[in-house]
Enzyme design. Structure first.
Site, PDB file in Angstrom:
ATOM      1  N   TYR A 166       0.842  -1.168  -0.221  1.00 46.46           N
ATOM      2  CA  TYR A 166       0.259   0.576   0.405  1.00 46.46           C
ATOM      3  C   TYR A 166       0.879   1.192   0.007  1.00 46.46           C
ATOM      4  CZ  TYR A 166      -3.466   3.460   2.044  1.00 46.46           C
ATOM      5  OH  TYR A 166      -3.646   4.974   2.316  1.00 46.46           O
ATOM      6  N   TYR A 210     -13.301  11.767   1.112  1.00 46.76           N
ATOM      7  CA  TYR A 210     -13.529  11.795   2.140  1.00 46.76           C
ATOM      8  C   TYR A 210     -14.625  11.972   2.674  1.00 46.76           C
ATOM      9  CZ  TYR A 210      -9.172  10.137   1.074  1.00 46.76           C
ATOM     10  OH  TYR A 210      -8.542   9.540  -0.021  1.00 46.76           O
ATOM     11  N   VAL A 245      -3.374  13.129  -0.554  1.00 42.68           N
ATOM     12  CA  VAL A 245      -3.358  14.083   0.144  1.00 42.68           C
ATOM     13  C   VAL A 245      -2.021  14.057  -0.141  1.00 42.68           C
ATOM     14  CG1 VAL A 245      -1.148  12.403   1.023  1.00 42.68           C
ATOM     15  CG2 VAL A 245      -2.587  14.330   2.816  1.00 42.68           C
TER      16      VAL A 245
END
Ligand code: GLN
Length: 307
Positions: A194, A242, A260
């Protein structure tokens, strides 16, 4: 002259305006390598249905795509295994931060959706199924390269190492998922994969081209069925930002996925795919200027999935 003929000029104006204003938001600080990025940067690329690619700002500068990669890991899982992932991950917005652990206990280790970190860890675990991390990563990169028709897409090993060193919250999520038996592989294996997928670097031009398949643009390499690309776009709309997903949908009317690192991928069905990058973030951890640029682009073009 149609509005789209004036798009190059419009994008240049946005770029100039953002630089003149100088209000960029704050770069992510919890990944040290990302904390070093200068926030005063902006880029946008729009791949149109007629094949034109229109850009402004630093559209050829690679940036860390971070959570935008979750769109493509999901695409790989759906292509390879069909719908089995939905036994392990939901399809509802969470209303919580991207790295929240809150609902995992209440909902017995089944993450709300594949775009929050817990859900993306499960997606990556599914993609690993009996394979070495290298193979799973090659599949994601291969999907991106084929979609963008560009082989110059790579992982930034320093960013991956940086997140590995400080990714305590993701570690907590992975071990917690494992305690509910919702990770097949060892947590460290899933986390390593990940972190590397999040550390893929792309330019806005490459990302806009890679998104054409999800937008279903004519002439784009079609690696996904019609049903799958619609479902991925629906999840981008409902969960792609989100706890800021509702606000993003309200402001743009478009499916989008943030990262991000300051990237945003927009899929505008049948019309365009766009990538925006500006590393300063808002309170939800989404690009501050990028969100504004997406909203301004939607208003300028009249694009909205709501007609
Ligand atoms: N690699 C980042 C993390 O897991 C991705 C998060 C994001 O882009 N929102 O924290």
């Amino acid at each position: 002259m149609s509005d789209l003929d004036r798009l190059p000029e419009f994008l240049d104006t946005l770029d100039a305006e953002f630089h003149a204003r100088g209000d960029w938001g704050a770069v992510a600080s919890y990944i040290p390598e990302l904390a070093r990025v200068d926030p005063a940067q902006f880029a946008i690329s729009v791949a149109l249905a007629d094949g034109r690619l229109i850009s402004a700002g630093q559209a050829r500068k690679p940036f860390s795509i971070q959570s935008v990669s979750k769109v493509f890991s999901l695409a790989c899982v759906l292509s390879r295994f069909g719908e089995s992932i939905w036994h392990r991950v939901g399809r509802e917005p969470s209303g919580d931060r991207f790295d929240s652990i809150l609902l995992l206990e209440q909902e017995e280790g089944r993450p709300r959706n594949p775009f929050i970190n817990a859900g993306a860890l499960v997606t990556t675990d599914e993609l690993l199924a009996g394979r070495a991390p290298k193979e799973a990563l090659s599949e994601i990169i291969g999907f991106l390269r084929a979609s963008a028709e560009d082989d110059d897409i790579h992982i930034d090993a320093d960013v991956a190492a940086s997140e590995n060193a400080t990714g305590h919250r993701n570690r907590a999520l992975a071990y917690y998922l494992k305690s509910f038996d919702n990770l097949v592989n060892a947590p460290e294996l899933v986390l390593g994969t990940y972190f590397h997928q999040c550390a893929i670097e792309m330019t806005c031009e490459q990302l806009a081209l890679a998104g054409r398949g999800i937008a279903g643009l004519p002439g784009a390499p079609m690696l996904l069925s019609e049903v799958k690309r619609r479902r991925i776009a629906a999840l981008m709309m409902t969960c792609g930002h989100y706890d800021g997903s509702g606000d993003f949908a309200f402001r743009t009317g478009l499916p989008g996925k943030s990262g991000v690192g300051g990237g945003i991928l927009l899929a505008i069905p049948g019309r365009a795919s766009a990538a925006i990058w500006s590393p300063g973030l808002n309170a939800w951890g989404n690009s501050q200027v990028g969100t504004e640029a997406a909203e301004r682009l939607a208003r300028f073009t009249g694009w909205s999935v709501f007609g």
